[in-house]
Write a protein that holds these residues in place. Structure first.
Motif, mmCIF file in Angstrom:
data_model
loop_
_atom_site.group_PDB
_atom_site.id
_atom_site.type_symbol
_atom_site.label_atom_id
_atom_site.label_comp_id
_atom_site.label_asym_id
_atom_site.label_seq_id
_atom_site.Cartn_x
_atom_site.Cartn_y
_atom_site.Cartn_z
ATOM 1 N N VAL A 109 0.886 -1.151 0.000
ATOM 2 C CA VAL A 109 0.000 0.000 0.000
ATOM 3 C C VAL A 109 0.928 1.207 0.000
ATOM 4 N N ILE A 110 0.676 2.120 -0.938
ATOM 5 C CA ILE A 110 1.550 3.287 -1.107
ATOM 6 C C ILE A 110 0.701 4.548 -1.108
ATOM 7 N N TYR A 111 1.082 5.503 -0.277
ATOM 8 C CA TYR A 111 0.451 6.823 -0.326
ATOM 9 C C TYR A 111 1.248 7.660 -1.310
ATOM 10 N N GLU A 112 0.556 8.139 -2.347
ATOM 11 C CA GLU A 112 1.223 8.899 -3.403
ATOM 12 C C GLU A 112 0.592 10.289 -3.499
ATOM 13 N N ALA A 113 1.376 11.306 -3.189
ATOM 14 C CA ALA A 113 0.917 12.693 -3.248
ATOM 15 C C ALA A 113 1.910 13.477 -4.101
ATOM 16 N N ARG A 114 1.628 13.566 -5.375
ATOM 17 C CA ARG A 114 2.512 14.275 -6.305
ATOM 18 C C ARG A 114 2.415 15.782 -6.110
ATOM 19 N N SER A 115 1.204 16.252 -5.765
ATOM 20 C CA SER A 115 0.988 17.685 -5.527
ATOM 21 C C SER A 115 -0.226 17.815 -4.614
ATOM 22 N N ALA A 116 -0.598 19.048 -4.297
ATOM 23 C CA ALA A 116 -1.757 19.275 -3.429
ATOM 24 C C ALA A 116 -3.045 18.756 -4.050
ATOM 25 N N THR A 117 -3.083 18.648 -5.376
ATOM 26 C CA THR A 117 -4.309 18.211 -6.051
ATOM 27 C C THR A 117 -4.179 16.849 -6.729
ATOM 28 N N SER A 118 -3.020 16.246 -6.683
ATOM 29 C CA SER A 118 -2.803 14.941 -7.324
ATOM 30 C C SER A 118 -2.341 13.931 -6.274
ATOM 31 N N LYS A 119 -3.331 13.241 -5.675
ATOM 32 C CA LYS A 119 -3.058 12.277 -4.604
ATOM 33 C C LYS A 119 -3.872 11.015 -4.851
ATOM 34 N N TRP A 120 -3.258 9.876 -4.536
ATOM 35 C CA TRP A 120 -3.957 8.619 -4.678
ATOM 36 C C TRP A 120 -3.298 7.570 -3.800
ATOM 37 N N VAL A 121 -3.951 6.414 -3.726
ATOM 38 C CA VAL A 121 -3.430 5.280 -2.969
ATOM 39 C C VAL A 121 -3.225 4.128 -3.949
ATOM 40 N N HIS A 122 -2.045 3.550 -3.923
ATOM 41 C CA HIS A 122 -1.749 2.350 -4.708
ATOM 42 C C HIS A 122 -1.881 1.180 -3.746
ATOM 43 N N LEU A 135 4.374 1.890 2.105
ATOM 44 C CA LEU A 135 5.355 2.765 1.478
ATOM 45 C C LEU A 135 4.797 4.168 1.298
ATOM 46 N N LEU A 136 5.707 5.102 1.165
ATOM 47 C CA LEU A 136 5.369 6.501 0.932
ATOM 48 C C LEU A 136 6.115 6.950 -0.315
ATOM 49 N N ALA A 137 5.399 7.392 -1.335
ATOM 50 C CA ALA A 137 6.057 7.856 -2.556
ATOM 51 C C ALA A 137 6.650 9.238 -2.313
ATOM 52 N N ARG A 138 7.900 9.388 -2.705
ATOM 53 C CA ARG A 138 8.587 10.685 -2.630
ATOM 54 C C ARG A 138 8.953 11.085 -4.051
ATOM 55 N N PHE A 139 8.369 12.185 -4.508
ATOM 56 C CA PHE A 139 8.585 12.665 -5.865
ATOM 57 C C PHE A 139 9.698 13.700 -5.858
ATOM 58 N N GLY A 140 10.797 13.387 -6.537
ATOM 59 C CA GLY A 140 11.935 14.288 -6.580
ATOM 60 C C GLY A 140 11.776 15.353 -7.655
ATOM 61 N N ALA A 141 12.506 16.442 -7.505
ATOM 62 C CA ALA A 141 12.478 17.525 -8.490
ATOM 63 C C ALA A 141 12.967 17.045 -9.854
ATOM 64 N N ASP A 142 13.776 15.981 -9.850
ATOM 65 C CA ASP A 142 14.313 15.426 -11.095
ATOM 66 C C ASP A 142 13.327 14.476 -11.784
ATOM 67 N N GLY A 143 12.125 14.313 -11.196
ATOM 68 C CA GLY A 143 11.120 13.439 -11.782
ATOM 69 C C GLY A 143 11.186 12.005 -11.295
ATOM 70 N N MET A 158 0.557 9.919 10.226
ATOM 71 C CA MET A 158 0.773 10.921 9.167
ATOM 72 C C MET A 158 -0.342 11.963 9.161
ATOM 73 N N THR A 159 0.040 13.180 8.804
ATOM 74 C CA THR A 159 -0.927 14.259 8.615
ATOM 75 C C THR A 159 -0.616 14.959 7.313
ATOM 76 N N GLU A 160 -1.626 15.602 6.766
ATOM 77 C CA GLU A 160 -1.436 16.389 5.556
ATOM 78 C C GLU A 160 -0.728 17.684 5.930
ATOM 79 N N PRO A 161 0.222 18.118 5.132
ATOM 80 C CA PRO A 161 0.861 19.403 5.432
ATOM 81 C C PRO A 161 -0.157 20.540 5.310
ATOM 82 N N VAL A 162 -0.042 21.509 6.172
ATOM 83 C CA VAL A 162 -0.908 22.683 6.124
ATOM 84 C C VAL A 162 -0.359 23.623 5.078
ATOM 85 N N THR A 163 -1.254 24.095 4.178
ATOM 86 C CA THR A 163 -0.799 25.015 3.141
ATOM 87 C C THR A 163 -1.281 26.412 3.419
#
Length: 163
Positions: A109-122, A135-143, A158-163
């Motif tokens: 099970v992977i929590y994937e949060a590419r951006s504030a509006t692009s989140k899903w669970v694998h 697992l926790l997906a970490r998206f690097g600046a290099d892609g 885990m908590t969602e970061p406050v924006t």
């Protein structure tokens, strides 16, 4: 055709990219059987616990489709073992925590949060060989994406970061 009480074969094989580009995303009987196991043993109990629909954003992917969208070469999606999902009544993070809390028979099970509006669970299921990896997906600046392993306790805290 139904795979389980709550999920259909069409849901688990549909792809906007495949439809738009006329990519054949057909699957074999073994892939269908693995999709049935994923739906029956993981997605249906999750749907029952949530009490609301769960949207499958990516299920089975044939090799051509997987290459086209830049999927991992060894992706469990290629074998009908995985689905990317989004909830309809809670945040993706809460859905992720629900999978962990229920101790469903998942391989990963992977929590994937590419951006504030692009989140899903694998979530995946590997009949007879589930590892129970969280697992926790970490998206690097290099892609590039890395997948550090975390404990169930870390996942539940885990908590969602406050924006």
């Amino acid at each position: 055709m139904d795979l389980s009480r709550h999920f259909t074969l069409a849901e688990l094989t549909f792809s906007r990219t495949a439809a738009a580009e006329k990519i054949d995303n057909m699957r074999g009987d073994a892939d269908r059987a693995r999709l049935e196991a994923l739906c029956t043993l993981v997605l249906d109990p999750l749907r029952d616990a949530v009490g609301a629909a769960i949207k499958v954003t990516s299920g089975y992917r044939g090799p051509v489709l997987n290459r086209r969208i830049g999927g991992e070469q060894k992706s469990q999606h290629l074998q009908g073992k995985a689905a990317d999902i989004q909830p309809t009544t809670m945040t993706p993070l809460e859905l992720f925590k629900t999978v962990v809390r229920l101790a469903l028979p998942f391989d990963q099970v992977i929590y994937e949060a590419r951006s504030a509006t692009s989140k899903w669970v694998h979530v995946s299921h590997n009949p007879g060989a589930n590892r129970g990896e969280i697992l926790l997906a970490r998206f690097g600046a290099d892609g590039k994406v890395t997948y550090p392993r975390i404990t169930a306790q870390q996942a539940l805290e885990m908590t969602e970061p406050v924006t």
